[in-house]
Design an enzyme around this catalytic site. Structure first.
Site, PDB file in Angstrom:
ATOM      1  N   TYR A 142      20.702  53.967   0.380  1.00 28.95           N
ATOM      2  CA  TYR A 142      19.710  52.888   0.455  1.00 28.95           C
ATOM      3  C   TYR A 142      19.556  52.412   1.893  1.00 28.95           C
ATOM      4  CZ  TYR A 142      17.400  48.405  -0.402  1.00 28.95           C
ATOM      5  OH  TYR A 142      16.518  47.348  -0.371  1.00 28.95           O
ATOM      6  N   LYS A 146      16.185  52.713   4.313  1.00 28.99           N
ATOM      7  CA  LYS A 146      15.544  51.542   4.906  1.00 28.99           C
ATOM      8  C   LYS A 146      15.571  51.611   6.432  1.00 28.99           C
ATOM      9  CE  LYS A 146      14.193  49.226   1.278  1.00 28.99           C
ATOM     10  NZ  LYS A 146      12.765  48.902   1.056  1.00 28.99           N
ATOM     11  N   VAL A 175      17.632  39.060  -2.506  1.00 29.03           N
ATOM     12  CA  VAL A 175      16.596  38.229  -3.116  1.00 29.03           C
ATOM     13  C   VAL A 175      16.886  38.175  -4.611  1.00 29.03           C
ATOM     14  CG1 VAL A 175      14.116  37.888  -3.442  1.00 29.03           C
ATOM     15  CG2 VAL A 175      14.971  38.979  -1.349  1.00 29.03           C
ATOM     16  N   THR A 177      16.265  38.861  -7.668  1.00 33.96           N
ATOM     17  CA  THR A 177      15.474  39.720  -8.545  1.00 33.96           C
ATOM     18  C   THR A 177      16.420  40.599  -9.356  1.00 33.96           C
ATOM     19  OG1 THR A 177      15.347  41.537  -6.941  1.00 33.96           O
ATOM     20  CG2 THR A 177      13.637  39.822  -6.810  1.00 33.96           C
TER      21      THR A 177
END
Length: 237
Positions: A142, A146, A175, A177
């Site tokens: 990841y 990014k 965040v 989520t």
């Protein structure tokens, strides 16, 4: 200055927590239309929102989106995914490649495909959502994806600027989520992030460092690597 007023916006990953707020807040700031894209688009309760099927890992799907949304003036590359493991040593090669397809190739190829559309309209905007993981390698594949997108955004910014397209990159920590449900510690609310992003875009800023964690990590990049990763001091490597 770039503006959302009267804009036609396309948001990738619109069904998610952050994506939904990118859609809603664009309209609140005066956008005329928002294409809310997802692999399986959902119904919305506003005629200004146009559901549009888009798989950012599929070249034909990207081409279809460009054909269907040729009036776009703001592209928000928000869609992203995390691999099953944060370890580059443990995750499968297939999962590494899949993560790069979603987090790197998808947004880059989407930006390339929409570049002529954006360049044809005055004051167009490209927003790429990165992460603090662009600079802090806690996320394995990841983080690598990014970091690659961050570099690509810098290149796109340079190439698109002469065409009149403003490019803003977004970096943030966790965040609140579903994607970050596994994580402990402080989390930004999606609405806080999106408000910060759109404020920065309309102020003509090129980069968003959305929280203190991200600001601190970026500042640390100029120092020795062991300052950013102090655990290295405790190894024999």
């Amino acid at each position: 200055m770039p503006s959302l007023d009267g804009a036609v916006v396309l948001v990738t990953g619109a069904n998610g927590g952050i994506g939904t707020h990118f859609v809603r807040e664009a309209l609140a700031r005066g956008a005329a239309k928002v294409y809310a894209t997802a692999r399986t688009p959902r119904a919305w309760d506003d005629e200004r929102i146009v559901p549009l099927a888009l798989d950012v890992t599929d070249r034909a799907s990207i081409a279809g989106a460009v054909a269907a949304a040729a009036d776009v003036t703001v592209l928000v590359n928000n869609a992203g995914a995390i691999p099953p493991s944060a370890s580059l040593l443990d995750v499968t090669e297939a999962d590494i490649r899949a993560n790069m397809e979603t987090n790197f190739f998808g947004p880059v190829l989407l930006a390339r495909a929409f570049a002529p559309v954006l360049a044809a309209k005055k004051g167009s905007i490209l927003i790429d959502v990165h992460s603090v993981a662009s600079w802090y390698a806690f996320g394995g594949a990841y983080s690598a994806s990014k970091a690659a997108l961050w570099s690509a955004t810098n290149s796109l910014r340079i190439e698109l600027a002469p065409m009149g397209v403003h490019v803003t990159g977004v970096h943030m920590g966790y965040v609140d989520t579903a994607m970050a449900a596994h994580a402990d510690g402080p989390k930004m609310l999606p609405t806080q992030l999106v408000t910060t992003v759109y404020d920065a875009v309309e102020a003509g800023e090129y980069e968003v460092l959305a929280d203190e964690l991200t600001q601190g990590v970026k500042a640390a990049l100029s120092g020795p690597v062991e300052a950013l990763y102090p655990d290295l001091r405790n190894t024999n490597a």
